[in-house]
Scaffold this motif. Structure first.
Motif, mmCIF file in Angstrom:
data_model
loop_
_atom_site.group_PDB
_atom_site.id
_atom_site.type_symbol
_atom_site.label_atom_id
_atom_site.label_comp_id
_atom_site.label_asym_id
_atom_site.label_seq_id
_atom_site.Cartn_x
_atom_site.Cartn_y
_atom_site.Cartn_z
ATOM 1 N N LYS A 125 -7.848 -6.537 16.184
ATOM 2 C CA LYS A 125 -7.354 -5.234 16.554
ATOM 3 C C LYS A 125 -5.837 -5.155 16.382
ATOM 4 C CE LYS A 125 -8.336 -1.563 19.834
ATOM 5 N NZ LYS A 125 -8.882 -0.917 21.000
ATOM 6 N N GLY A 126 -5.398 -4.320 15.740
ATOM 7 C CA GLY A 126 -3.806 -3.998 15.581
ATOM 8 C C GLY A 126 -3.159 -5.057 14.518
ATOM 9 N N LYS A 127 -3.865 -5.917 13.733
ATOM 10 C CA LYS A 127 -3.478 -6.861 13.019
ATOM 11 C C LYS A 127 -3.522 -6.125 11.575
ATOM 12 C CE LYS A 127 -3.401 -10.325 16.036
ATOM 13 N NZ LYS A 127 -2.416 -11.059 16.464
ATOM 14 N N VAL A 128 -2.386 -6.687 10.907
ATOM 15 C CA VAL A 128 -2.666 -6.308 9.298
ATOM 16 C C VAL A 128 -3.345 -7.421 8.341
ATOM 17 C CG1 VAL A 128 -1.280 -5.680 7.511
ATOM 18 C CG2 VAL A 128 -0.176 -5.230 9.595
ATOM 19 N N LEU A 129 -4.398 -6.754 7.906
ATOM 20 C CA LEU A 129 -5.394 -7.728 6.893
ATOM 21 C C LEU A 129 -5.132 -7.322 5.601
ATOM 22 C CD1 LEU A 129 -8.634 -7.404 9.018
ATOM 23 C CD2 LEU A 129 -6.737 -8.914 9.343
ATOM 24 N N ALA A 132 7.154 -5.750 -5.270
ATOM 25 C CA ALA A 132 5.789 -4.841 -4.803
ATOM 26 C C ALA A 132 6.163 -3.370 -5.386
ATOM 27 C CB ALA A 132 5.912 -5.079 -3.207
ATOM 28 N N LEU A 133 4.649 -2.842 -5.680
ATOM 29 C CA LEU A 133 4.775 -1.540 -5.943
ATOM 30 C C LEU A 133 3.645 -0.738 -5.239
ATOM 31 C CD1 LEU A 133 5.807 0.891 -7.798
ATOM 32 C CD2 LEU A 133 3.759 -0.017 -9.378
ATOM 33 N N ASP A 134 4.036 0.099 -4.423
ATOM 34 C CA ASP A 134 2.988 0.810 -3.322
ATOM 35 C C ASP A 134 2.373 1.892 -4.504
ATOM 36 O OD1 ASP A 134 1.643 2.091 -1.658
ATOM 37 O OD2 ASP A 134 3.479 2.668 -0.188
ATOM 38 N N ARG A 135 0.938 1.683 -4.444
ATOM 39 C CA ARG A 135 0.233 2.649 -5.168
ATOM 40 C C ARG A 135 -0.494 3.732 -4.424
ATOM 41 N NH1 ARG A 135 -0.871 0.973 -10.372
ATOM 42 N NH2 ARG A 135 -1.843 3.265 -10.512
ATOM 43 N N GLY A 136 -0.298 3.697 -3.217
ATOM 44 C CA GLY A 136 -0.786 4.844 -2.284
ATOM 45 C C GLY A 136 -1.852 4.462 -1.263
ATOM 46 N N PHE A 137 -2.791 5.270 -0.826
ATOM 47 C CA PHE A 137 -3.756 5.063 0.259
ATOM 48 C C PHE A 137 -4.821 4.035 -0.301
ATOM 49 C CE2 PHE A 137 -2.256 9.292 1.064
ATOM 50 C CZ PHE A 137 -1.754 9.100 2.502
ATOM 51 N N LEU A 138 -5.781 3.602 0.608
ATOM 52 C CA LEU A 138 -6.751 2.531 0.309
ATOM 53 C C LEU A 138 -7.773 2.884 -0.646
ATOM 54 C CD1 LEU A 138 -6.976 -0.433 1.720
ATOM 55 C CD2 LEU A 138 -8.712 0.765 3.033
ATOM 56 N N SER A 139 -7.864 4.494 -0.940
ATOM 57 C CA SER A 139 -8.544 4.921 -1.876
ATOM 58 C C SER A 139 -8.276 4.375 -3.145
ATOM 59 C CB SER A 139 -8.806 6.403 -1.760
ATOM 60 O OG SER A 139 -7.424 6.610 -1.979
ATOM 61 N N VAL A 140 -7.077 4.017 -3.432
ATOM 62 C CA VAL A 140 -6.719 3.323 -4.886
ATOM 63 C C VAL A 140 -7.322 1.711 -5.009
ATOM 64 C CG1 VAL A 140 -4.751 3.226 -6.426
ATOM 65 C CG2 VAL A 140 -4.712 4.840 -4.644
ATOM 66 N N ALA A 141 -7.558 1.146 -4.027
ATOM 67 C CA ALA A 141 -8.080 -0.110 -4.172
ATOM 68 C C ALA A 141 -8.924 -0.463 -4.972
ATOM 69 C CB ALA A 141 -8.667 -0.647 -2.607
ATOM 70 N N SER A 188 -1.715 2.575 6.320
ATOM 71 C CA SER A 188 -0.774 2.526 7.181
ATOM 72 C C SER A 188 0.796 2.198 6.484
ATOM 73 C CB SER A 188 -0.791 1.698 8.405
ATOM 74 O OG SER A 188 0.403 1.143 9.139
ATOM 75 N N ALA A 189 1.715 2.982 6.693
ATOM 76 C CA ALA A 189 2.958 2.753 5.993
ATOM 77 C C ALA A 189 3.466 1.421 6.592
ATOM 78 C CB ALA A 189 3.881 3.999 6.179
ATOM 79 N N GLU A 190 3.409 1.338 7.800
ATOM 80 C CA GLU A 190 4.201 0.200 8.578
ATOM 81 C C GLU A 190 3.566 -1.080 7.954
ATOM 82 O OE1 GLU A 190 3.001 2.780 10.129
ATOM 83 O OE2 GLU A 190 4.710 3.644 10.965
ATOM 84 N N VAL A 238 3.778 -5.957 4.417
ATOM 85 C CA VAL A 238 3.323 -6.882 3.023
ATOM 86 C C VAL A 238 4.397 -6.760 2.037
ATOM 87 C CG1 VAL A 238 1.477 -6.834 1.485
ATOM 88 C CG2 VAL A 238 0.965 -6.212 3.817
ATOM 89 N N ILE A 239 5.173 -5.684 1.937
ATOM 90 C CA ILE A 239 6.109 -5.542 1.016
ATOM 91 C C ILE A 239 7.168 -6.569 1.274
ATOM 92 C CG2 ILE A 239 7.805 -4.019 0.086
ATOM 93 C CD1 ILE A 239 6.211 -1.793 0.077
ATOM 94 N N ALA A 240 7.442 -6.424 2.383
ATOM 95 C CA ALA A 240 8.532 -7.731 3.040
ATOM 96 C C ALA A 240 8.361 -8.892 2.666
ATOM 97 C CB ALA A 240 9.029 -7.472 4.304
#
Length: 443
Positions: free
Chosen positions: A107-111, A187-196, A169-171, A176-178
């Motif tokens: 919970k609260g972790k970044v996966l 790294a290139l941000d492609r948007g929300f998780l729907s783009v997965a 989540s932007a944070e 992950v970008i860092a």
């Protein structure tokens, strides 16, 4: 946490380096966790260690894990999940079930989901979306799935610098970008998780932009093959009774491939010259057999006791034909190499433009001149036109000659100056408008 739980967690910890016990623990921001000890997980862990991160592997059997990079720790899944805020999931989708009992620890972790599928639309939803549904309390980010174990192990190379990510989540995405940036990737941000799902389809693509060129090349090859088959093979059999069908394997292919390659090269530059003329119009931008034939001619000359005088013109033609062919082939190879994404990504725009435009037109010029020297004055001979049809090399000269002629007109100073002004925003007739009638777009 009770003393018994602490002792159990301590018994689960395995250090893969004898010096780990004397090294102070890194802060959580400098420590990452990797679930998965396969090729991808091990390569990622090694790369993270080389970048200065503390790496903890989560494993079902921490005491039996082997071949992991030195300097990493191996813990059970629960203890590993609590050791770091950022967790890389380097396992296949069908093994995600072990994460469900870890919902509280995650919970609260970044996966970071690294998984890919064997084929498109293998599952009703993307793997990252499925992972988010299993662990709703975590922040799932799709990323690093376009990198192979080899590219991770050997570091960022010109062949694979780009890392695509997406998430809600932007944070989380920034974290992950860092990491990707510290590993040397872009790294290139492609948007929300729907783009997965789109990101998961990237590794399954097989030259998607090559389909139309391949169709054109195959169509041209088939057309010229049958055309030359009629002119060379069938014509000799019908008119002379000779069976030279063996020439289909090498001699015919040796004619078809250069013809198609020259036409394809011309097609690369035809749209550009046509677009330039459109802008001008609108005024705005808005083998064995060959050896046998040569030997046969030599033997016949010897038998007849004839001598042939040295012809300087023919010698110049022959040497020029060979030299232009060699230079053209060399530049052709250079164009092909620089068109590969792995190479073009390492070039600046000016370098890429110089190779593909300047050297490209020079290649077209050399190859066209090479073909003209091959034909020389044969077009004047009636025997050249079998069944009143021109040779294949004569047909393939039409398009490159047109392209080069149009390009020659475009590079003349007066035309080039006008084209440059148009591409910079100038419009025909704008200079004659009343200044009072023209209002600035930005006050």
């Amino acid at each position: 946490m009770t003393g018994q739980e602490r002792s159990e967690e301590k018994s689960e910890c395995v250090s893969l380096s004898p010096m780990m016990e004397t090294v102070p623990a890194l802060p959580e921001s400098e420590r990452v966790c990797v679930f998965g000890t396969g090729d991808l997980g091990r390569s990622l862990g090694l790369r993270l260690l080389q970048a200065g991160y503390g790496v903890v592997f989560g494993s079902r059997r921490p005491h039996s894990s082997s071949r992991l990079p030195h300097g990493a720790q191996v813990l059970g899944h629960a203890a590993a999940a609590q050791s770091a805020h950022l967790i890389f999931i380097a396992v296949q989708r069908e093994h995600y079930d072990f994460l469900v009992p870890l919902a509280n620890q995650l919970k609260g972790k970044v996966l970071v989901d690294l998984s890919n599928n064997l084929r498109k639309n293998q599952y009703p939803e993307a793997n990252a979306e499925y992972l988010q549904s299993l662990v709703p309390g975590a922040e799932v980010v799709k990323g690093f799935n376009t990198l192979s174990a080899w590219s991770l192990q050997n570091g960022p190379s010109d062949a694979n610098r780009q890392v695509y990510i997406c998430g809600e989540s932007a944070e989380a995405k920034q974290a992950v970008i860092a990491v990707a940036t510290k590993l040397g990737f872009s790294a290139l941000d492609r948007g929300f998780l729907s783009v997965a799902r789109e990101l998961e389809d990237f590794p399954l693509q097989l030259f998607p932009q090559w389909r139309l060129p391949l169709r054109i090349a195959i169509g041209l090859s088939a057309a010229f093959f049958f055309y030359l088959l009629i002119r060379d093979i069938i014509y000799a059999y019908v008119t002379q009774g000779k069976d030279i069908s063996f020439r289909i394997m090498v001699s015919l292919a040796n004619k078809v491939c250069p013809i198609v390659s020259l036409i394809m090269l011309s097609l690369c530059y035809l749209p550009g010259v046509l677009a330039s003329f459109l802008q001008l119009y609108r005024g705005t931008k808005y083998r064995y057999y060959v050896r046998f034939k040569a030997t046969d001619r030599t033997v016949s000359v010897i038998r007849e006791n004839r001598t042939t005088e040295f012809d300087t013109t023919t010698a110049w033609r022959g040497d020029s034909y060979l030299s232009l062919g060699i230079l053209g082939f060399g530049l052709y190879v250079l164009l092909g190499i620089t068109s590969l994404p792995s190479v073009s990504n390492a070039l600046s725009w000016r370098e890429f433009s110089f190779v593909q435009s300047k050297l490209g037109h020079l290649t077209l010029l050399l190859c066209t001149a090479h073909t003209y020297l091959y034909g020389w004055n044969r077009f004047l001979s009636a025997s050249t036109y079998k069944w009143y049809t021109p040779p294949g090399y004569m047909l393939c000269l039409v398009l490159p000659s047109v392209v080069l002629l149009l390009k020659l007109l475009l590079i003349t100073p007066c035309v080039d100056r006008t084209i440059t002004r148009i591409r910079q925003g100038w419009e025909r007739g704008a200079d004659h408008r009343n200044p009072k009638d023209s209002q600035p777009l930005i006050p």
